[in-house]
Design a protein around this motif. Structure first.
Motif: not given
Length: 363
Positions: A266-275
């Motif tokens: 499963n590919d977990r969702f995240i936010h990068d540095a720019e949101g």
């Protein structure tokens, strides 16, 4: 003969035979006012053309493309774009020995049985020469995608059992520049040298070998593809499997994903540095539910060994009698170095088509 067109909104139709006067393509649905860089299109064709090195066929074709319509003052007009590529170095006599004999693993027998007639001079429409028309059309698709920051690039990731390590895909221009430093078109220099030596040895034995091309599409927006029959990965798979000698397609984790647990895959969702929404891993290969998710789209295409080998082989003739055949003429000992621009072209055509289709979804 049906099946000469590809795409829905960005649609191409190719024409011509390997040993005919010319091959070509008509692009229908390309938006107007797209700047056309003829030098770029020609450079893409130069990567596919024969006679490039000691590990490719020695047929000499300049593959010089001419635009007949659809472009005015350097920009597309929105009307059909017609492009033609003359054949310059046909040696039809090289195929006189197999007029009535079916070459093993070629399309000779199936074409003869289906249509009752076949062009024995290099296979006619079944020849990989037809793919030059696709590369020309794919170059136009690339120009359209580049205008939106979308990049499509590939390299030879394996030859036989020689595999390249994982490569950096963060900079498409640097990737392509490094790839073009060697004749096998592998980004990793050490692996490239090993591949070249192996292919040359196979060539000297009168044999051939297959390999894989890995392709990457970066900066692709979220939302391309449809959730049922027109899944993005399904259309990419169809595009790749339509290329001569392709025997396999996998995206993301591919077949290795079948050996993993769901908790691993499963590919977990995240936010990068720019949101921006990203995934921590990319086992999905940039596509989930048939729709692009904004991560790099990654897939591999497997090519079988070239069917024409310079060795005697038992076969049958058109009368069903036992026969023997030996390859003659000019053929690739390994097709993957010249397949790189073909894979890129077909990928660009799929993305361009879905990009335009996606614009019709939301008012």
């Amino acid at each position: 003969m049906a099946g000469n067109s590809f795409g829905q909104l960005f649609k191409i139709t190719t024409f011509g035979e390997s040993h005919g006067e010319a091959i070509g393509v008509i692009i229908d649905g390309c938006p107007s006012q797209l700047p056309i860089d003829l030098d770029f299109i020609q450079a893409e064709l130069d990567k596919r053309k024969p006679g490039q090195s000691k590990i490719t066929t020695q047929r000499k074709e300049s593959d010089t493309v001419k635009i007949l319509s659809g472009v005015f003052e350097g920009k597309t007009t929105g009307t059909p774009i017609a492009m033609i590529i003359p054949n310059e170095d046909q040696r039809s006599k090289d195929y006189s020995h197999n007029t009535d004999v079916f070459r093993p693993s070629h399309a000779d027998y199936t074409y003869h049985t289906k249509y009752g007639i076949r062009d024995h001079r290099g296979g006619g429409r079944s020849s990989a020469r037809e793919t030059a028309a696709r590369v020309a059309a794919g170059a136009v698709a690339k120009l359209m995608l580049k205008a939106y920051g979308i990049e499509v690039f590939a390299h030879v990731s394996s030859v036989g059992k020689i595999d390249a390590p994982n490569v950096d895909i963060t900079n498409a221009d640097a990737f392509i520049e490094q790839r073009e430093q060697n004749i096998v078109r592998c980004v990793d220099p050490a692996t490239a040298e090993e591949m070249i030596s192996f292919i040359d040895g196979v060539r000297k034995q009168g044999d051939t070998v297959g390999g894989k091309v890995s392709c990457y599409i970066t900066n692709c927006p979220v939302g391309l593809g449809e959730p049922v029959f027109d899944k993005l990965h399904a259309d990419l798979g169809k595009a790749m499997l339509s290329i001569n000698a392709v025997h396999g397609f996998e995206y993301g984790s591919g077949f290795s994903g079948a050996e993993m647990l769901g908790s691993e895959h499963n590919d977990r969702f995240i936010h990068d540095a720019e949101g921006n929404v990203k995934t921590l891993t990319n086992f999905s290969g940039g596509i989930q539910g048939g729709i692009s998710n904004g991560m790099p789209i990654e897939f591999k295409v497997a090519f079988k060994p070239v069917a024409t080998i310079m060795q005697n082989q038992p076969t049958i003739n058109a009368a069903g009698e036992a026969a023997e055949i030996q390859g003659k003429g000019r053929h690739d000992p390994c097709v993957v170095p010249r397949a790189v621009p073909i894979v890129e072209a077909m990928a660009a055509l799929v993305i361009a088509d879905h990009f335009l289709r996606n614009k019709t979804v939301i008012l």
